[in-house]
Write a protein that holds these residues in place. Structure first.
Motif, short mmCIF file in Angstrom:
data_model
loop_
_atom_site.label_atom_id
_atom_site.label_comp_id
_atom_site.label_asym_id
_atom_site.label_seq_id
_atom_site.Cartn_x
_atom_site.Cartn_y
_atom_site.Cartn_z
N GLU A 167 0.84 -1.20 0.00
CA GLU A 167 0.00 0.00 0.00
C GLU A 167 0.87 1.26 0.00
O GLU A 167 1.69 1.45 0.90
CB GLU A 167 -0.91 0.02 1.23
N ARG A 168 0.66 2.13 -0.97
CA ARG A 168 1.48 3.34 -1.08
C ARG A 168 1.41 4.24 0.16
O ARG A 168 2.43 4.72 0.64
CB ARG A 168 1.08 4.15 -2.31
N ASP A 169 0.21 4.46 0.66
CA ASP A 169 0.06 5.34 1.83
C ASP A 169 0.78 4.77 3.05
O ASP A 169 1.41 5.50 3.81
CB ASP A 169 -1.41 5.59 2.16
N THR A 205 6.67 6.56 -5.15
CA THR A 205 6.00 7.85 -5.37
C THR A 205 6.96 8.96 -4.96
O THR A 205 7.97 8.71 -4.30
CB THR A 205 4.71 7.94 -4.52
N GLU A 206 6.62 10.19 -5.28
CA GLU A 206 7.47 11.33 -4.94
C GLU A 206 7.77 11.42 -3.44
O GLU A 206 8.92 11.53 -3.05
CB GLU A 206 6.84 12.63 -5.45
N PRO A 207 6.73 11.37 -2.56
CA PRO A 207 7.03 11.44 -1.12
C PRO A 207 7.88 10.27 -0.64
O PRO A 207 8.78 10.44 0.18
CB PRO A 207 5.65 11.42 -0.45
N ASP A 208 7.60 9.06 -1.16
CA ASP A 208 8.40 7.89 -0.79
C ASP A 208 9.85 8.09 -1.21
O ASP A 208 10.77 7.78 -0.45
CB ASP A 208 7.88 6.62 -1.47
N TYR A 241 13.22 7.94 0.97
CA TYR A 241 14.20 6.92 0.55
C TYR A 241 15.55 7.57 0.25
O TYR A 241 16.59 7.09 0.72
CB TYR A 241 13.66 6.19 -0.69
N ASP A 242 15.55 8.66 -0.50
CA ASP A 242 16.81 9.33 -0.85
C ASP A 242 17.54 9.82 0.41
O ASP A 242 18.76 9.70 0.50
CB ASP A 242 16.55 10.51 -1.79
N TYR A 243 16.80 10.36 1.35
CA TYR A 243 17.40 10.81 2.60
C TYR A 243 18.06 9.63 3.32
O TYR A 243 19.22 9.71 3.74
CB TYR A 243 16.36 11.46 3.51
N LEU A 244 17.32 8.55 3.47
CA LEU A 244 17.84 7.39 4.21
C LEU A 244 19.04 6.76 3.51
O LEU A 244 20.05 6.45 4.16
CB LEU A 244 16.72 6.36 4.40
#
Length: 110
Positions: A58-60, A95-98, A102-105
């Motif tokens: 689930e994306r959310d 998705t963009e928020p994910d 992800y990029d930060y982590l």
């Protein structure tokens, strides 16, 4: 501070629940308690969140899990090994928020 074993087990149960609502609520609870975890609890919760996010359909829910994981890293107690399951995520499918979480982590830990 510590949240205790019963709360830790509740988080584990809810993160592995078949209910998307329970998984999202667990992530929100983690954000609420982020400053209440001791070292062991942080590492356990980080490993559980990483595994949950890597398998989340689930994306959310995945966004909530990655957000909680990002907030948990502010403790300074998360280690790269705790986040190893995130290596299984394909960034091009996020998705963009994910992808932001992800990029930060990935930037901080890999």
């Amino acid at each position: 501070m510590t949240i205790g074993n019963s709360n830790l087990l509740g988080i584990a149960r809810d993160l592995s629940s078949p209910s998307p609502e329970a998984r999202e609520e667990a992530s929100e609870r983690i954000c609420d308690w982020v400053h209440s975890f001791d070292r062991r609890e942080v590492r356990v919760v980080a490993a559980l969140l990483s595994s949950a996010a890597a398998e989340e359909p689930e994306r959310d829910c995945r966004e909530s899990e990655l957000n909680a994981l990002s907030e948990l890293t502010a403790s300074g107690l998360v280690e790269a090994d705790d986040l190893a399951p995130l290596r299984e995520l394909r960034r091009d499918l996020l998705t963009e928020p994910d992808a932001e979480h992800y990029d930060y982590l990935v930037g901080e830990y890999f």
